[in-house]
Structure formats: C-alpha cells, structure tokens
Design an enzyme around this catalytic site. Structure first.
Site, PDB file in Angstrom:
ATOM      1  N   ASP A  53      26.794 -19.557   9.005  1.00 15.97           N
ATOM      2  CA  ASP A  53      28.024 -18.794   9.111  1.00 15.97           C
ATOM      3  C   ASP A  53      29.025 -19.608   9.916  1.00 15.97           C
ATOM      4  OD1 ASP A  53      29.652 -16.314   9.118  1.00 15.97           O
ATOM      5  OD2 ASP A  53      27.723 -15.327   8.875  1.00 15.97           O
ATOM      6  N   GLU A  69      33.983 -14.933   2.744  1.00 16.16           N
ATOM      7  CA  GLU A  69      33.985 -13.474   2.843  1.00 16.16           C
ATOM      8  C   GLU A  69      35.389 -12.974   2.534  1.00 16.16           C
ATOM      9  OE1 GLU A  69      32.974  -9.761   5.826  1.00 16.16           O
ATOM     10  OE2 GLU A  69      33.905 -11.554   6.644  1.00 16.16           O
ATOM     11  N   HIS A  97      25.019  -7.469   6.402  1.00 20.51           N
ATOM     12  CA  HIS A  97      24.908  -6.925   7.748  1.00 20.51           C
ATOM     13  C   HIS A  97      26.062  -5.991   8.103  1.00 20.51           C
ATOM     14  CE1 HIS A  97      27.644 -10.225   7.869  1.00 20.51           C
ATOM     15  NE2 HIS A  97      28.039  -9.868   9.081  1.00 20.51           N
ATOM     16  N   ASP A  98      27.018  -5.824   7.203  1.00 22.73           N
ATOM     17  CA  ASP A  98      28.164  -4.938   7.451  1.00 22.73           C
ATOM     18  C   ASP A  98      28.112  -3.665   6.608  1.00 22.73           C
ATOM     19  OD1 ASP A  98      29.316  -6.822   9.186  1.00 22.73           O
ATOM     20  OD2 ASP A  98      30.375  -7.819   7.548  1.00 22.73           O
ATOM     21  N   ASP A 151      33.437 -16.623   7.522  1.00 22.92           N
ATOM     22  CA  ASP A 151      33.774 -15.270   7.945  1.00 22.92           C
ATOM     23  C   ASP A 151      35.260 -14.971   7.709  1.00 22.92           C
ATOM     24  OD1 ASP A 151      32.639 -12.959   9.488  1.00 22.92           O
ATOM     25  OD2 ASP A 151      34.302 -13.444  10.845  1.00 22.92           O
TER      26      ASP A 151
HETATM   27  C1  GLC Z   1      33.003 -10.248   9.298  1.00 23.61           C
HETATM   28  C2  GLC Z   1      31.547 -10.150   9.648  1.00 23.61           C
HETATM   29  C3  GLC Z   1      31.378  -8.993  10.589  1.00 23.61           C
HETATM   30  C4  GLC Z   1      32.163  -9.267  11.842  1.00 23.61           C
HETATM   31  C5  GLC Z   1      33.624  -9.547  11.509  1.00 23.61           C
HETATM   32  C6  GLC Z   1      34.312 -10.189  12.656  1.00 23.61           C
HETATM   33  O1  GLC Z   1      33.442  -9.155   8.570  1.00 23.61           O
HETATM   34  O2  GLC Z   1      30.764 -10.046   8.505  1.00 23.61           O
HETATM   35  O3  GLC Z   1      30.027  -8.753  10.900  1.00 23.61           O
HETATM   36  O4  GLC Z   1      32.091  -8.174  12.706  1.00 23.61           O
HETATM   37  O5  GLC Z   1      33.753 -10.445  10.436  1.00 23.61           O
HETATM   38  O6  GLC Z   1      33.858 -11.493  12.823  1.00 23.61           O
END
Ligand code: GLC
Length: 535
Positions: free
Chosen positions: A101, A265, A325-326, A203
């Site tokens: 990541d 993402e 994980h979200d 991210d």
């Molecule tokens: C992304 C990650 C998430 C995190 C956010 C801030 O959406 O997947 O888990 O809290 O970014 O970094």
C-alpha cells in the site's frame, strides 16, 4: 489472449492482507510480518498470485497505518525492515508477487515533513501541505468535510492557520501542486521498486489534487441524510483533471522496472473511472468497486457487469472486488446463504479479482463491543457507527477453533475481538472438510489458474429466462468454454439453456457435492446455487 501471454496481474488473484489481523507471531495481540511468513504455505495453497499488504510503514496508528510517519521504512510493530525483506524473499522464492500500500495523499502529522511544515509559516516545507488562513469569522477556510466526520480543516494555533485533512486531523494532506512534494513521493516509489516489490495499491489516488482556489463543494441534492460527508458533491476535493498528470508521473516510476503494477483506489462511476487507465500510462488497474454497492439482484449485477465490460477502453484489463478493509464482509452484506454464489462470481468474471483475507473461509463481520470500537469514523460518529465503522471486517484471521482462533496465543487480548464463529469458520477445520468454503474457494482458484477460458478468456452474458439468474460464458481462444450459472434467489429454478449446448459437465458447484453431466435443456438450479459448467 492466452495465459502465457498475460502478465501476472492480469491472470492471477490478488489476496489482500490487513497486517494487524492476519497472524500474530510475537504474542502481543497484533499481527506481524513474521506471522505472515509462517503462513506462506497457506497463502500459496490458495492458488493466488500476489499478496497486497495494507500499510506496513511506521505509523502512530491513528488510522491503523494509513497515517504514515516514514514512507521508506517498516513499522517495528510488524518486525521492521528485516522482517519485510525476509518475507519478500520467501514470497518471491515461492513465485508469489508482493504489492504494498502506498499512502501518498496524506502523511501522519508525526512525519518529519509535517513537523517542519507546521513549525513556522516561512519554513521551507510550509508549502508541502495545504495551509490557509481562517475565514473572516475565524472558522475553516471553506465547507470541505472529512470522510470521517467534521470539517476537513484543523486550526494550528502556533502558526494561526488551518491545514487540510480529508480523514483524521492526524492525516494532513500533502500538496502535489508543489514539484518538490511530487518528486519526494516519486523517490519513495523508486525506493520500493528498487527493493523489489512488485507493485503498489495507491490509497485514495483520486483525491490527490484539490481545487487551488478552495471553492466550496456544492450541496448534493440526492443526499439521503445519513452520512454527513455525502451532503456535498466532492467537486473540488476529488477527481480533479490535474490528477491524471500526477498519476502519469507515478506510473513513469513503475515503467522503469519490468512487470510492476499499480492499482488505484478510486470510488467513481465507470465513465470517470475509466479515465484512470489513461492511455495505458496511468493505473494498470483502477479498482472496480461497483459490485460492493449493488443489492443482491441478478439483473442488477448482470447490467453492471455488461456495462463495465462495454465501458472498458480498448486494451484495458478489468478487475473485480467484493470486499476490503473498508467494507462490511460480503458474507454479511449479501447473506451467508449467498456467499458462495458471490465468491463463484468474483472468481469467474473476466478480470483480476482481489480477495480480502478470510473471505475465502466465509468469514463474516465480527461483533465489536463498545469498549473495543476503535475505527476513527465510528468513534467520531457513534450514531452511524454501524454503517461507517470498519472494525467488524478487520477481526483476526480464523486459523483454528482454539483460543484466539490460533491468531494470537491463548490468554492474549487481541487488538479486535475474535469472531465467535471461529468454532466452525476456520482454516484447520475447513481444510479437512471437502465441502467447506475454503475448499470451494481453492477449487475455483485452481481451475481458474489452469484454464485459459476462466483466466483470460472472453466474457458474454446469457439470457437465462429467469430474473433471479445471472449466467455467462467464458471462452478461450481454442474454443474451450465454461458456462457460469448463478441463482441469486431462494427458489428452485429450472432453466432451459438448451440453445447453448445439449449437455455440460459440472466443474464446480457451490454445494461441492453435485458432479457429473447435466442436461442444459432442463437445468435445475437449487436455491442459492452456483454452477461452473464445462461445455
Ligand atoms: C483509504 C483506505 C482507508 C483509509 C483512508 C485514509 O480509503 O482504504 O482504510 O482510512 O484511505 O487513508
């Protein structure tokens, strides 16, 4: 395409590990990289191609690693750089790729860059972050909100200005309009490329540029009144056209090395999402999250998949995601009774699937008692914690039926509670049961690996004649064809698919029992059943 001509990130499954929750080798209740290393046999046995690690960098853990205080090191909690190097070498020896990541949009407020930046208005790093004077009334400079609740601005009394953060206040946003910041992050990427990682999951890549004039975001007329963050359209904080130029620079770093991959993402509708492929000079894979948002409805899924396939630019490679994980675990979101059908779909659609650790066991959301709630959006907004809180999908991996599910030694308090269903949903027991979710996953993954049709073949949806059925063909260049039939309902349905072929062989059934030849002219689909048929 033929398998041998496909790149690893096109043909294989990406397996996501949330490092805090996979395997605790040190006995402190939190997972670590030596723990992952102990479990490489298991990961390899799944038939996946690559592991993606959620952030492993040093971090004060205000957002559990997504607040990075040093981009070119590994957290001591996880075993530091030596543990990562050992894991990387072992994984590579087994032919597993390793994706890490990268969290470039914001650092931790403890990062040396921000410490300097906040020290004075004329510090050379002041402009590395986004600082602005208060509004005339002393409040934040504009109406931008944090994804995690409250304003996206925090006042720094020491220098009398606000800084921007779209997540927790301890995640100040870097200023990518400053060429020095850009170069610093490209150097970070180069560091990991040199070390030999195979790619990055980037991210919130679509948030990396913001409006230089800080205009107010417009109100969202379709706001459902639930999550305050959705009250506005994020016109000036997300998906700015300039972000593509930045991503091209990032891709340039990867392209200096062979076969590296960048997955971004991005939560956007197709039309915008597709722009993130660029001209094969941006993301190799812009994450395709749409299946996460649909209700469990066969026709909605069919339309979504067909539309996505139609919208893909020429030469762009598709990808699919059901969990991360979200997001609440798909076995919980869609119902345990539908989880196998969903899993079959994820592993048989055309394109790269990303699978979240534990989903291969049928893991469900854990119950998080109030004293354990620690995810920032849930802590900040208790009234909508059940919607925005992400602790439930981050509970420890379930290795066995014993204490702490074999994740941590007995008697240790794990960082999030172990799900009670580890008594039955766990690696050890499922490995012994030929009908288990785990063996079902492996059967699909291994077949996908060995068959061109499933791995890289074409996709064509089929009119099955019943609204509760989503069916499609996957065909290899040599003509080998599979038919996937998914029953989204609790009805027993008889289909006439005789036009496709007279008979077919069951390759995998969700029940892991059915086998042999079926007549497609009168194909009986049990409730919630999925069939992968070889024509
Ligand atoms: C992304 C990650 C998430 C995190 C956010 C801030 O959406 O997947 O888990 O809290 O970014 O970094």
């Amino acid at each position: 395409m033929k398998k041998e001509n496909a790149l690893w990130w096109q043909k294989g499954i990406i397996y996501q590990i949330y490092p805090r929750s996979f395997m605790d080798s040190s006995g402190n209740g939190v997972g670590d990289l030596a723990g992952v290393r102990q479990r490489l046999d298991y990961i390899e046995s799944l038939g996946v191609e690559a592991i993606w690690f959620s952030p492993i960098n040093p971090s004060p853990m205000k957002d559990f690693g997504y607040d990075v205080s040093d981009y070119v090191d590994v957290h001591e909690l996880y075993g530091g750089m030596p543990a990562f190097q050992a894991l990387l070498d072992d994984a590579h020896r087994r032919g597993l790729k390793v994706v890490i990541d990268l969290v470039p949009n914001h650092s931790s407020d403890q990062h040396a860059w921000f410490q300097e930046s906040r020290s004075s208005r004329d510090n050379p790093k002041r402009d590395w972050y986004i600082w602005r004077d208060p509004a005339p009334d002393g409040g934040p400079p504009n109406n931008w909100l944090s994804f995690f609740g409250g304003p996206a601005w925090t006042f720094d009394a020491h220098t009398g200005q606000y800084y921007l953060h779209q997540f927790v206040p301890e995640q100040p946003e870097l200023n990518y309009r400053n060429p020095a910041v850009r170069q610093a992050m490209l150097d970070v990427m180069d560091f990991w490329m040199k070390l030999g990682v195979d790619g990055f999951r980037v991210d919130v890549i679509w948030l990396m540029m913001k409006d230089p004039d800080l205009r107010d975001n417009p109100l969202n007329p379709e706001w459902d009144g639930v999550n305050p963050h959705s009250k506005f359209i994020h016109q000036y904080t997300a998906n700015l056209p300039e972000v593509h130029d930045l991503i091209q620079d990032m891709r340039g770093v990867l392209d200096r090395y062979p076969e590296r991959m960048m997955v971004g993402e991005i939560y956007l509708p197709n039309q915008e999402l597709m722009k993130y492929y660029g001209n094969d000079d941006e993301c190799h894979l812009p994450f395709n999250f749409q299946l996460i948002h649909y209700p469990w409805n066969a026709q909605a899924y069919r339309r979504a998949v067909d539309q996505y396939e139609a919208d893909l630019p020429a030469g762009a490679w598709p990808n699919w995601v059901l969990g991360n994980h979200d997001q609440h675990r798909f076995a919980t979101r869609l119902g345990v009774e539908n989880a196998r059908t969903a899993q079959m779909m994820l592993l048989t659609l055309r394109g790269t699937p990303t699978c979240y650790y534990g989903d291969e066991l049928g893991m469900t959301d854990g119950h998080i008692p109030p004293e354990f709630v620690q995810d920032p959006p849930a802590v900040k907004q208790p009234e909508i914690a059940h919607i925005v809180g992400r602790d439930p999908e981050r509970t420890p991996m379930q290795w066995n039926a014993g204490p702490n599910a074999g994740f941590s030694p007995a008697g240790v308090q794990t960082w999030l509670p172990v799900n009670d269903n580890h008594a039955t949903v766990n690696v050890e027991d499922e490995s012994k049961d030929p009908k288990s979710f785990l063996n079902f996953f492996k059967a699909l993954a291994h077949l996908r690996r060995s068959e061109d049709a499933l791995c890289v073949g074409s996709y064509q949806s089929v009119d099955a004649g019943d609204d509760d059925i989503f069916a499609y063909l996957r065909r290899a260049e040599d003509g080998t064809t599979f038919l996937v039939v998914l029953n989204f309902s609790s009805r027993i349905i008889t289909l006439d698919l005789g036009e496709i072929a007279r008979t077919a062989e069951i390759a995998v059934s969700t029940d892991m029992v059915s086998s042999g030849t079926v007549k497609l002219g009168a194909l009986i689909m049990a409730e919630h059943q999925g069939l992968l048929l070889r024509l």
